[in-house]
Design an enzyme around this catalytic site. Sequence first.
Site, mmCIF file in Angstrom:
data_model
loop_
_atom_site.group_PDB
_atom_site.id
_atom_site.type_symbol
_atom_site.label_atom_id
_atom_site.label_comp_id
_atom_site.label_asym_id
_atom_site.label_seq_id
_atom_site.Cartn_x
_atom_site.Cartn_y
_atom_site.Cartn_z
ATOM 1 N N GLN A 237 -1.035 -36.937 35.954
ATOM 2 C CA GLN A 237 -0.849 -36.178 34.511
ATOM 3 C C GLN A 237 -1.221 -35.069 34.598
ATOM 4 O O GLN A 237 -1.193 -34.519 33.481
ATOM 5 C CB GLN A 237 -2.031 -37.342 33.762
ATOM 6 C CG GLN A 237 -1.629 -38.747 33.256
ATOM 7 C CD GLN A 237 -2.411 -39.410 32.566
ATOM 8 O OE1 GLN A 237 -2.973 -40.733 33.155
ATOM 9 N NE2 GLN A 237 -2.812 -38.947 31.282
ATOM 10 N N ARG A 384 -5.906 -43.651 26.749
ATOM 11 C CA ARG A 384 -5.471 -43.353 25.180
ATOM 12 C C ARG A 384 -6.812 -42.841 24.413
ATOM 13 O O ARG A 384 -6.698 -43.482 23.121
ATOM 14 C CB ARG A 384 -4.833 -44.406 24.750
ATOM 15 C CG ARG A 384 -3.775 -43.602 23.875
ATOM 16 C CD ARG A 384 -2.753 -44.744 23.378
ATOM 17 N NE ARG A 384 -1.557 -43.833 22.720
ATOM 18 C CZ ARG A 384 -0.422 -44.455 22.809
ATOM 19 N NH1 ARG A 384 -0.161 -45.429 23.551
ATOM 20 N NH2 ARG A 384 0.548 -43.872 22.052
ATOM 21 N N CYS A 385 -7.646 -41.993 24.816
ATOM 22 C CA CYS A 385 -8.597 -41.588 24.069
ATOM 23 C C CYS A 385 -9.139 -40.282 24.690
ATOM 24 O O CYS A 385 -8.598 -39.892 25.800
ATOM 25 C CB CYS A 385 -9.757 -42.643 23.796
ATOM 26 S SG CYS A 385 -11.042 -42.246 24.936
ATOM 27 N N GLU A 760 -3.488 -40.313 20.855
ATOM 28 C CA GLU A 760 -4.670 -41.248 20.964
ATOM 29 C C GLU A 760 -5.169 -42.000 19.827
ATOM 30 O O GLU A 760 -5.701 -42.953 19.760
ATOM 31 C CB GLU A 760 -6.194 -40.676 21.805
ATOM 32 C CG GLU A 760 -5.747 -39.257 22.671
ATOM 33 C CD GLU A 760 -5.206 -39.746 23.770
ATOM 34 O OE1 GLU A 760 -4.651 -38.638 24.684
ATOM 35 O OE2 GLU A 760 -5.086 -40.983 24.274
HETATM 36 O O1 CDP Z 1 -1.142 -34.891 24.995
HETATM 37 P P1 CDP Z 1 -0.320 -36.057 24.261
HETATM 38 O O2 CDP Z 1 1.220 -35.579 24.666
HETATM 39 O O3 CDP Z 1 -0.681 -37.238 25.064
HETATM 40 O O4 CDP Z 1 -0.630 -36.075 22.949
HETATM 41 P P2 CDP Z 1 -0.268 -35.326 21.579
HETATM 42 O O5 CDP Z 1 -0.463 -33.895 21.712
HETATM 43 O O6 CDP Z 1 -0.703 -36.056 20.614
HETATM 44 O O7 CDP Z 1 1.321 -35.357 21.596
HETATM 45 C C1 CDP Z 1 2.175 -36.834 21.607
HETATM 46 C C2 CDP Z 1 3.512 -36.794 21.202
HETATM 47 O O8 CDP Z 1 3.442 -36.501 19.763
HETATM 48 C C3 CDP Z 1 4.106 -35.305 21.569
HETATM 49 O O9 CDP Z 1 5.544 -35.416 21.865
HETATM 50 C C4 CDP Z 1 4.002 -34.599 20.410
HETATM 51 O O10 CDP Z 1 4.748 -33.221 20.235
HETATM 52 C C5 CDP Z 1 4.103 -35.264 19.338
HETATM 53 N N1 CDP Z 1 3.297 -34.707 18.020
HETATM 54 C C6 CDP Z 1 3.828 -34.358 16.896
HETATM 55 O O11 CDP Z 1 4.897 -34.414 16.834
HETATM 56 N N2 CDP Z 1 3.046 -33.706 15.779
HETATM 57 C C7 CDP Z 1 1.706 -33.457 15.993
HETATM 58 N N3 CDP Z 1 1.166 -33.074 15.010
HETATM 59 C C8 CDP Z 1 1.152 -34.017 17.144
HETATM 60 C C9 CDP Z 1 1.949 -34.658 17.984
#
Ligand code: CDP
Length: 806
Positions: A237, A384-385, A760
Amino acid sequence: MNDMIPTSAERAEKLEGMGCKRKRVEDVRFTQGKGNYVDDLKLPGMLYGDLVRSPHGHARVKKIDTTKAAAVPGVVAVLTAEVLKTVNLAWMPTLAGDVQMVLTDGKVLFQNQEVAFVVAESREAAADAVELVEVEYEALPVNVDPLKAMTDGAPMIREDLKDKTDGAHGKRKHYNHVFAWQAGDKAATDAAFAKADVAIREFIVYPRVHPCPLETCQCVASFDKIRGELTLWGTFQAPHVIRTVGSLISKIPEHKIHVIAPDIGGGFGNKVGAYPGYICSIVASIVTGRPVKWVEDRIENLSTTAFARDFHMDMEIAATKDGKVTAMRCYTIADHGAFDACANATKWPAGLFSIISGSYDFPTAYCLVDGVYTNKAPGGVAYRCSFRVTEAAYCIERAMDIMAQKLGMDPAEFRIKNLIRREQFPYTSAFGWQYDSGDYHTAMNKAMESVHYKRLRAEQKTKREAFKRGETRELMGVGVAFFTEIVGAGPSRACDILGIAMFDSAEIRIHPTGSGICRLGTKSQGQGHETTYAQIIATELGLPADNIMIEEGNTDTAPYGLGTYGSRSTPVSGAATAMACRKIKAKAQMIAAYMLEVHDDDLEWDVDRFRVRGNPERFKTMTELAWAAYHEVPPGMEPGLEAINYYDPPNFTFPFGAYICVVDVDVDTGQTKVRRFYALDDCGTRINPMIIEGQIHGGLTEAFGIAMGQEIHYDDDGNVTTASLMDYFLPTAVETPHWETDWTTTPSPHHPIGAKGVGESPNVGGVPCFSNAVNDAFAFLGSTHIQMPHDHWRTWTAAEKLGLHG
Ligand code: CDP
């Protein structure tokens, strides 16, 4: 106006930028079986590694005899700690500042600990030889109970630390003590409790659980003796961190280590750290001069690589008679297993646990966490947190229900009375966090209206009366949870990993024809980064998302980054992407001004072009400007159109959500049916609503698994009794309830596009919501707290204790 000329809105739609439900581009290969995972990699001459593991939870190793194993046809080498010592790799540093045995050195400290590593021409030969490594053990007393770890006479887990009085975070209280960490104002909190009208206290356990990615942890190590270079493919990761840590451990210069994380089948925190299997594969490749592959099986994954939670929380809340919270206090024992291999930012040994005051306006609060060693596997990852936020959210949300019950108030009304109000943002919590933005009451009211909350409570009242009259054996529970997450680690002033500041990065190159590539320091494990980062670029630069390639996971090409976990990709690399775009756009604007023979300031941006103010017919599209960047730049300007940004966020982002769950519990079987689950999430600006929905479905399914059945359980002899999917609950489509999702949008004021993380959130908010629902079902019978997981047996037992079985 000519009907044929597309409007700004039509042009914007074609770009598939932010807000578009763009289909996941990565699914084209995943759904056709064309993904490229570590186990797909086959190198010429590749060998296979397999680990000998301890059957004991705690035992002295008297002798290891590898003679018979080495004689198995196809076996090339058998590594033990003695071999690793010759290259100074019998122990390795952990991300938490502790050390961990790579292969057993003297004694084993948990069941399935790594004892020896067999390397053979085939997986089968390696597995056969594992059976033939003869290890003589002398069993020792075992302790798997964190509450007993610091008692007199408890078995000493870490003899190597016996004379060490200082831990990574201050004085050690006991030979099994890892760290003590506190936050908040103890004196003010104690004073508030002393004069409280009402107080509750409950011992709340978040059991040990384990992320369960489809693909287990694995790697291929290939050491090139001539060049002195190591290439390591793996399920990482955080590939750059693995490279840096790998260099520090192995002493191979960092530029001679190439870490590549290909497609990854889920991570959930499980694939952040470095595991003995990786080190053994590297050493084996150095020793044999051939590539070595190591692939964990499911039992190994569940019982040895990093677990999550195992927090034992003594929680108190004080309030006025009319239901205003005045203080909270929490003492926690954190079970870290045999080594402190917790994946936290270095100065937060209990992660971001001090978000435990949650979404409520507590005037004062205090928490103290003691980490302890036990005979269990090491870890402590953010399943997932965001670094222990889930434990915090579970604890405060259970405690709020318990207090509401004591006050005789409705749990939702009690929350509404105490939620931080919109005008209080940016809000500084009693623990010192500055929540960036929020509109909690709008979210809570929307959630309650959407599920017809009052009607549900009326139905519940009727059902409870029927239950009391003996007309039904079913109890209805309504669970309410309101959570605040803290994601986007992190501001470098607050967060580092082993001294590396927690920023992240994006490097964008726009090619002459107006397509481009963006490389990032994060690494998707299924979150859809290839789809969504391109959407940010599409909106920022006015180029179609389809024209942007996203690349992550290769440390040779990607700019340095700290990886993907804790929903940090959007808050940090998403911001870096937008900022890199803005550098590109600024250059493009200068080129446009030169071409249109106007001053830069006379240009305005319109979706995909710069046009002359007051004269919109005169414009240059971004695609035209990309071409010009390679042949028509203003005199003195360097050609090309690319930019890199390393983004150090000014603060975390604080997504939030209001969840409501309805369950029906059969008191005779303990079976709990989830009738309804409504999840309202606010993650600020939404990049791809479809992907967000997918993230929430996945996270809620994990939350359902955790709340209703998951537990990594050890018996008193240190045996892991839930190390396979026969015993560890992994919900399938059959058990998984239907999810109703909803949203509000409160942008982050400090993020360039206003986005907060979301991945998360459903796990963080979902677990307390399920647990509150089950607890709520029994609350009118005087029950205050039933521990998770709420599987049939435990729920039946709770009913039994309440005398419901006659
Ligand atoms: O770090 P991780 O990718 O696990 O988490 P994240 O930043 O929450 O993003 C997860 C997915 O959700 C990604 O594909 C982001 O682009 C999308 N996302 C989104 O579309 N809009 C947001 N405000 C936050 C995340």
